[in-house]
Scaffold this active site. Structure first.
Site, mmCIF file in Angstrom:
data_model
loop_
_atom_site.group_PDB
_atom_site.id
_atom_site.type_symbol
_atom_site.label_atom_id
_atom_site.label_comp_id
_atom_site.label_asym_id
_atom_site.label_seq_id
_atom_site.Cartn_x
_atom_site.Cartn_y
_atom_site.Cartn_z
ATOM 1 N N CYS A 47 30.925 73.255 19.355
ATOM 2 C CA CYS A 47 29.502 73.109 19.700
ATOM 3 C C CYS A 47 29.255 72.185 20.888
ATOM 4 O O CYS A 47 28.147 71.718 21.094
ATOM 5 C CB CYS A 47 28.710 72.622 18.492
ATOM 6 S SG CYS A 47 29.266 71.046 17.846
ATOM 7 N N HIS A 57 19.549 61.174 26.443
ATOM 8 C CA HIS A 57 18.735 62.003 25.561
ATOM 9 C C HIS A 57 17.493 62.578 26.191
ATOM 10 O O HIS A 57 17.051 63.655 25.798
ATOM 11 C CB HIS A 57 18.503 61.301 24.236
ATOM 12 C CG HIS A 57 19.763 61.415 23.470
ATOM 13 N ND1 HIS A 57 20.775 60.497 23.626
ATOM 14 C CD2 HIS A 57 20.234 62.414 22.716
ATOM 15 C CE1 HIS A 57 21.812 60.930 22.929
ATOM 16 N NE2 HIS A 57 21.515 62.073 22.361
#
Ligand code: PEP
Ligand code: MG
Length: 746
Positions: free
Chosen positions: A671, A358
């Site tokens: 996506c 992340h």
């Protein structure tokens, strides 16, 4: 000897003179006929820099390669050699200009810093003798002083042009690109190494007492961190990492070795550094990733101990940043990156890291290049060193030479030109040459992403990763906070649609405040919708926050990692119940609520008809779908380049999904990362996708690709290639693009 050494260090003399005095001093004190210092140059050779006893004319002339001769072996192995009869050693090499043939016994120790060899110091005697333990220790202590001289740049002036010393030389390192872009700037070490200024102690007793005190407070701060893992500078540290900290912090061997080093005359901090250098030098040569990981833990701990000793306080990200900061870290959490002043932050370089971690997603959101898996980069840089980060190739240039720098200045200019061109495309439609309209959306997850919607001209947000807000917080965001955040997003998007994804945690996405049992296969484990359905309170709260934030407006939500239609039914029931509840309290509901399913688990490919009956839309999460189709852990660096998702089986699967969605008349998008590169996006259009969502930076390049593409021709081309499973699809599609003038530059 150390007292005299301290005086020599303080004298106002040239670097050469100081070095000459040191070798005389050491030779006299160790009753050796020879003492010599060899320094490692940038080209990897060791040069004789000073000697007492060997012929003076050999200084700055004699040099040897790494591994050549005894000195070369010491440098390569980073281990001392203590030999009563050096000339019988198989590695002995004779350099006639030195006149060393008459010396039999030989003791050499490496000059180390951060596990890297900077040089070698040697003493020699005519008589055959083995040097005692104490003598070896004494020479190692001297080598610490020399390491400081070398790394402080004092000897640099003695090197001939083009033969910079190892620590200062320009260096190119290759890692993996995690976020695109190029940055030129200056190094900022995320957890600065403590500079040890005072090396030689006045009194060993005082130093031992300082060490004991520092060790005590280190141990209690580590215990504290374990009890409150979410707090303090540890941030999201894992308890098991902390446990290994505790193991080292209480390791008697470690403390004993530091004490022994103090007893040789070093200050406590110099002793910590010396022990750490030696441990590093041994461990760095290990290839076992587990051991290397432990080395990092030990490094962190040694650094903490140094900070205790010198009383350094402050936290990463604080302090004066250069205006073009390139942050260098072993690893860090997303929140730590966000602590840096965005105005000054230019790039991120990690020794570890992975493409889907992340902190890298946040780096992409911030629009800064990020390169990872650059081993030992922290050892090779000082605060303020010039650095170039090339996120297009995954290269990092340390202290680049001027020709490299000029080439990059040009490259940056070229990219800015291209960016300008993409800017001009902003308001043009994403329509192919043969008139097929595509919808280009962007992915987001932070408020910093929002301006990109305007800048890129994306049609909306096709994936909003809601978990990032949760990951950045130090405890569960309250419903009110969630609602306010979602409202900000919807306000910023205006009349462009936003597709919120429900909390997708687990696997690699850890919430520091959520206890999760260790799982043997986290990617296949308790994650995403599975957690949400087992802990419905979380999902209910999030759905309520979304419904309230979108009051009077359109709302789209999709659910990650659905494996069976029944799971979607349960999720929908929760949303319906929350909507009912809000209605009964008199809240205005959204004008419409659309609920979708992320197609990430392969089992859904054979449930398309039933899904289409239930869901309002589908979105393919190609990152996870590929991971599961190929049984290849997306976090595993060893497998990162093993399979190419642009391949016949994956494209056949995507085409099947597109065809099924078409037959069932259900809106479909994609996506994952595949949408974010012009070449793979071309393949997606060719197999039938008409809506794709990508990183903001990809919108311009993908639009340029589409405007130069005849999608009918591309479909026919890919159709013919999909019949042949051995076809190298990437190569074939590059060929197609070149032949047909399709712009596939990133
Ligand atoms: C995916 O899996 O493709 C996806 C878009 O979701 P994430 O990368 O957040 O798992
Ligand atoms: Mg996913």
């Amino acid at each position: 000897m150390l007292r005299r050494l301290r005086e020599v260090m303080a004298e106002q003399v040239s670097a050469q003179e100081r070095l000459d005095r040191i070798v005389v001093l050491v030779a006299a004190n160790m009753v050796a006929e020879v003492c010599s210092v060899y320094v490692m140059r940038g080209d990897g050779t060791l040069e004789l820099f000073a000697t007492e006893g060997l012929k003076a004319e050999a200084v700055h002339k004699t040099s040897m390669r790494l591994g050549q001769g005894l000195v070369g072996v010491i440098a390569r192995e980073a281990q001392p050699l203590n030999l009563p009869d050096a000339q019988n050693h198989p590695a002995f090499a004779y350099f006639p200009e030195t006149g060393e043939e008459i010396y039999h016994s030989f003791l050499g120790v490496p000059i180390l810093r951060g596990g890297q060899t900077l040089g070698v110091i040697v003493v020699q005697n005519m008589a055959r003798r083995t040097y005692s333990e104490e003598e070896v220790e004494a020479l190692q202590t001297i080598s610490i002083v020399l390491a400081e001289m070398i790394s402080a740049g004092e000897l640099q002036t003695l090197a001939k042009p083009g033969t910079e010393l190892a620590l200062q030389r320009p260096q190119r390192m290759s890692g993996r690109s995690f976020a695109d872009g190029i940055a030129l700037g200056h190094a900022v070490l995320h957890e600065p190494r403590v500079e040890v200024k005072k090396l030689i102690a006045e009194d060993a007793g005082t130093e031992l007492a300082r060490l004991d005190k520092a060790l005590e407070s280190l141990r209690s701060s580590v215990d504290d961190l374990i009890q409150h893992p979410g707090l303090g500078e540890g941030g999201g540290d894992h308890v098991d990492v902390l446990e290994s900290y505790r193991m080292f912090a209480r390791d008697r061997g470690w403390a004993r070795r530091i004490r022994e080093a103090i007893n040789t005359g070093l200050t406590a901090e110099a002793a910590v550094e010396r022990v750490q250098n030696e441990t590093r030098a041994q461990l760095v040569r290990q290839t076992d990733p587990y051991i290397r990981e432990r080395l990092h833990d030990l490094d962190d701990l040694a650094n903490r101990l140094l900070r205790e000793l010198v009383g350094w306080s402050g936290h990463p990200g604080s302090g004066e940043l250069p205006k073009d900061a390139i942050v260098i870290a072993r690893n860090m959490g997303p929140a730590e990156l966000l602590d840096y002043n965005r105005e000054k932050l230019r790039a991120l370089v990690l020794e570890e890291g992975s493409a889907t971690a992340h902190v890298t997603i946040v780096a992409r959101a911030l629009g800064i290049p990020c390169v990872g898996q650059i081993d030992s980069v922290l050892d090779l840089l000082k605060h303020g060193d010039p650095v170039i980060v090339d996120g297009t190739t995954g290269e990092v240039h340390l202290r680049p030479a001027s020709d490299v720098e000029n080439a990059y200045v040009d490259k940056v200019r070229m990219r800015a030109k291209r960016q300008e061109r993409f800017q001009q495309l902003r308001d043009t439609p994403a329509v192919t040459r043969d008139g097929v309209a595509m919808t280009l959306m962007m992915n987001a997850g932070l408020t910093v992403d929002l301006p990109h919607l305007e800048e890129t001209g994306a049609a909306g947000i096709g994936l909003f990763r809601t978990e990032l807000q949760f990951m950045l917080a130090s405890s569960y965001p309250r419903i009110g906070e969630q609602e306010a955040f979602y409202k900000t997003i919807l306000d910023a998007a205006g009349d462009k649609p936003v597709v919120f994804r429900s909390l997708d945690v687990g696997g690699d996405k850890i919430l520091p405040y959520m206890r999760q049992a260790e799982e043997p296969n986290p990617a296949l484990g308790w994650r995403a919708i599975r957690i949400s359905l087992d802990r419905p309170a979380l999902l209910k709260a999030q759905m309520r926050a979304l419904l309230r934030a979108a009051s009077g407006r359109e709302l789209s939500i999709m659910f990650p990692m659905i494996s069976e239609v029944g799971e979607f039914d349960q999720a929908r029931a929760i949303v319906d119940a929350e909507a009912e509840r809000l209605k009964s309290f008199g809240h205005e509901l959204p004008s419409s609520v659309k609920l979708g399913v992320m197609v990430e688990v392969p089992a859904l490919i054979w449930q398309m008809n039933e899904l289409a009956d239930k869901a309002d839309f589908l979105s393919i999460g190609s990152n996870d779908l590929f991971q599961f189709l190929y049984a290849v852990d997306r976090e595993n660096a060893r497998l990162a380049n093993r399979f190419d998702p642009l391949c016949v089986p994956v494209m056949r699967a995507l085409k099947d999904i597109c065809d099924a969605a078409g037959r069932n008349n259900i809106p479909l998008s994609l996506c994952g990362e595949l949408a974010s590169h012009p070449l793979t996006a071309m393949a997606l259009a060719a197999v039938g996708l008409r809506t794709i969502s990508m990183s903001a930076a990809a919108v311009g390049p993908v639009k340029a690709m589409l405007q130069s593409l005849d999608v009918g021709k591309a479909s026919a081309f890919i159709e013919s290639r999909l019949a042949d499973v051995s076809c190298d699809l990437r190569k074939a599609l590059i060929g197609f693009a070149e032949e047909n003038g399709v712009e596939i530059d990133e």
